[in-house]
Design an enzyme around this catalytic site. Structure first.
Site, mmCIF file in Angstrom:
data_model
loop_
_atom_site.group_PDB
_atom_site.id
_atom_site.type_symbol
_atom_site.label_atom_id
_atom_site.label_comp_id
_atom_site.label_asym_id
_atom_site.label_seq_id
_atom_site.Cartn_x
_atom_site.Cartn_y
_atom_site.Cartn_z
ATOM 1 N N HIS A 153 0.835 -1.216 0.000
ATOM 2 C CA HIS A 153 0.000 0.000 0.000
ATOM 3 C C HIS A 153 0.866 1.261 0.000
ATOM 4 O O HIS A 153 1.250 1.767 1.051
ATOM 5 C CB HIS A 153 -0.927 -0.007 1.226
ATOM 6 C CG HIS A 153 -2.022 1.017 1.158
ATOM 7 N ND1 HIS A 153 -3.279 0.801 1.685
ATOM 8 C CD2 HIS A 153 -2.059 2.264 0.628
ATOM 9 C CE1 HIS A 153 -4.027 1.875 1.485
ATOM 10 N NE2 HIS A 153 -3.303 2.791 0.844
ATOM 11 N N ARG A 189 2.068 8.762 -6.687
ATOM 12 C CA ARG A 189 1.594 10.036 -7.280
ATOM 13 C C ARG A 189 1.840 10.212 -8.778
ATOM 14 O O ARG A 189 1.681 11.329 -9.290
ATOM 15 C CB ARG A 189 2.207 11.234 -6.544
ATOM 16 C CG ARG A 189 1.995 11.237 -5.041
ATOM 17 C CD ARG A 189 0.542 11.267 -4.650
ATOM 18 N NE ARG A 189 0.378 11.413 -3.204
ATOM 19 C CZ ARG A 189 -0.676 10.949 -2.535
ATOM 20 N NH1 ARG A 189 -1.645 10.309 -3.165
ATOM 21 N NH2 ARG A 189 -0.783 11.121 -1.239
ATOM 22 N N ASP A 197 -9.057 3.181 -3.507
ATOM 23 C CA ASP A 197 -8.440 3.762 -2.302
ATOM 24 C C ASP A 197 -8.458 5.283 -2.274
ATOM 25 O O ASP A 197 -8.264 5.959 -3.274
ATOM 26 C CB ASP A 197 -6.988 3.285 -2.137
ATOM 27 C CG ASP A 197 -6.405 3.744 -0.807
ATOM 28 O OD1 ASP A 197 -7.137 3.720 0.188
ATOM 29 O OD2 ASP A 197 -5.231 4.144 -0.770
ATOM 30 N N ASN A 212 -6.218 9.572 6.698
ATOM 31 C CA ASN A 212 -7.518 8.974 6.413
ATOM 32 C C ASN A 212 -7.337 7.474 6.175
ATOM 33 O O ASN A 212 -6.641 7.109 5.233
ATOM 34 C CB ASN A 212 -8.123 9.644 5.176
ATOM 35 C CG ASN A 212 -9.574 9.220 4.958
ATOM 36 O OD1 ASN A 212 -10.152 8.545 5.798
ATOM 37 N ND2 ASN A 212 -10.132 9.602 3.829
ATOM 38 N N ASP A 267 1.063 2.794 3.804
ATOM 39 C CA ASP A 267 0.144 3.782 3.230
ATOM 40 C C ASP A 267 0.916 5.093 3.006
ATOM 41 O O ASP A 267 0.416 6.183 3.302
ATOM 42 C CB ASP A 267 -1.100 3.999 4.104
ATOM 43 C CG ASP A 267 -2.209 4.731 3.349
ATOM 44 O OD1 ASP A 267 -2.031 5.039 2.149
ATOM 45 O OD2 ASP A 267 -3.250 5.017 3.966
HETATM 46 ZN ZN LIG Z 1 -7.032 4.567 1.996
HETATM 47 ZN ZN LIG Z 2 -3.859 4.776 0.737
#
Ligand SMILES: [Zn+2]
Ligand SMILES: [Zn+2]
Length: 427
Positions: free
Chosen positions: A61, A65, A153, A279, A306
């Site tokens: 994860h 970009r 996501d 988030n 993440d």
């Molecule tokens: Zn997410």
């Molecule tokens: Zn994410």
């Protein structure tokens, strides 16, 4: 002549093969040739005494970009950050600009990854076109092009009928469907965890129910579709309970956690520091404890970062307007050592399993082990070496990292990808 590399005298930890012992690893022509006591003259010898020798770490994860926001991160800069942190495989999220939603997009990510020549770069594809949650994206073509999963996501698929269709469709390709569980009805324009602290700070909250309601719904849906489902970055005690029950019922479900949901609570938002705006949001101490307990119990399948790089100028906006996310790929291992090994929640083999074998299984790739004949992706770690996290030394283009200045243990010494040394500490 064969290209040979011998890693000597390390503590070899290969959970997939039940190995945890001091021995050697021989790499021939980019593949694992042997693990054991090996006496052989080779071109390259790495002395790994006192170090851990593990399958290359896998982060399923990350946000690189590209395309669209290359000033925040590119596949090249993100890949350099990955190998500096011991990751030999990463999975990019498709919420780029434009999103990854067809075969050509998937091939673009793969090509950029190959050109970077650092880590293996995989990608998930979007579940729905433009991640709008209405019309399914070209999942079949993306699976054929090598997408290792699907997710919208950054957003959950709101409409249950659309989600059920996506699950049934994905079941035809045996590709995992991952979800950022968040029911917008409970999240509204929230920027932090909903509760006492959000009220005091005067900030709109995202209720724990936003995550739990969608996770509960999805668990009902997967009973109707024979497909592997993965809950991304779970953050609440209620989600842990749902996962526990679903696993007890042998449903094909897996889940992941992030370092920030283990190391921080909502109280970190008290100074309106946007580096803590993530988030799903940082939750309560009770949630953190539940996540740690879940890891101890074996309910969590993957430790991810993440990694969400953002421009300084955007993170300097006020809390309401700043984007969500932390750039943490480059300190991921050290953070997990702090969160899980130091308090005795996991030992090294337990940690490595959740960063190699198990995530590889979620995305269905033949990686995460040092099995004979496998591609030689290897990470060499000094488990006791301490280092200071310094964002100014990041290969990542972004600096939005609340861990700056922290001292952590578990330093990556070398990262070997396909038998090539792609990163060496201090060199
Ligand atoms: Zn997410
Ligand atoms: Zn994410």
């Amino acid at each position: 002549m064969a290209n040979e590399l011998l890693i000597k005298n390390g503590r070899v930890i290969d959970p997939a093969n039940g190995i945890d012992k001091k021995c050697d690893v021989l790499v021939v022509n980019g593949l694992i040739s042997d693990v054991g006591k090996i006496e052989k003259k080779t071109q390259t010898v790495i002395d790994a005494s006192g170090k851990l020798v593990t399958p290359g770490l896998i982060d399923i994860h990350v946000h690189f970009r590209e395309p669209g926001d290359e000033e925040e991160e590119t596949i090249a800069s993100g890949s350099a950050a990955a190998v500096a942190a011991g990751f030999t495989s990463v999975v990019c999220m498709p919420n780029t600009n434009p999103p990854i939603e067809n075969e050509t997009d998937v091939e673009y990510i793969h090509r950029k990854g190959r050109q970077a020549r650092k880590t293996h770069v995989y990608t998930m594809g979007a579940i729905t076109k433009q991640r709008e949650g209405v019309e399914l994206a070209e999942m079949g073509f993306m699976a054929e092009a090598g997408a290792v999963g699907f997710t919208d996501d950054g957003r959950g698929v709101q409409d249950p009928a659309v989600m059920l269709r996506a699950l049934k469709y994905a079941s035809m390709f045996d590709v995992v469907v991952a979800q950022h569980c968040q029911d917008d009805g409970f999240a509204a324009d929230g920027v932090m965890n909903a509760g006492f602290h959000s009220t005091v700070l005067g900030l709109p909250g995202i209720d724990a129910l936003a995550e739990e309601a969608m996770l509960w719904r999805d668990i009902q849906l997967i009973k109707k579709a024979n497909v592997r489902y993965h809950a991304q970055h779970i953050s609440t005690a209620g989600s842990v309970e749902l996962i526990r029950a679903a696993k007890k019922n042998s449903l094909p479900i897996s889940c992941e956690v992030t370092p920030h949901h283990l190391l921080f609570t909502e109280e970190c938002c008290a100074e309106y520091d946007t580096n803590y705006k993530v988030n799903p949001p940082l939750r309560t101490a009770k949630d953190v404890e539940a996540l740690k307990e879940a890891i101890k119990e074996g309910l969590v399948d993957a430790l991810v970062t993440d990694h969400a790089p953002h421009l300084q100028s955007e993170k300097e906006l006020e809390f309401l307007a700043a984007p969500f996310g932390i750039a943490s790929l480059e300190c991921g291992l050290g953070l997990y050592v702090k969160a899980l090994i130091e308090p005795g929640i996991l030992d090294w083999p337990g940690l490595i399993k959740l960063m190699t074998e198990k995530p590889a299984r979620i995305i269905g790739v033949a990686k995460g082990t040092l099995g004979k004949g496998r591609q030689a992706d290897v990470t060499i770690i000094d488990p006791n070496a301490e280092y200071k996290i310094d964002v100014d030394k990041f290969c990542s283009r972004s600096r939005n990292c609340p861990y700056h200045g922290w001292t952590v243990r578990g330093k990556v010494e070398k990262t070997i990808v396909g038998g090539e040394i792609r990163f060496s500490a201090g060199g």
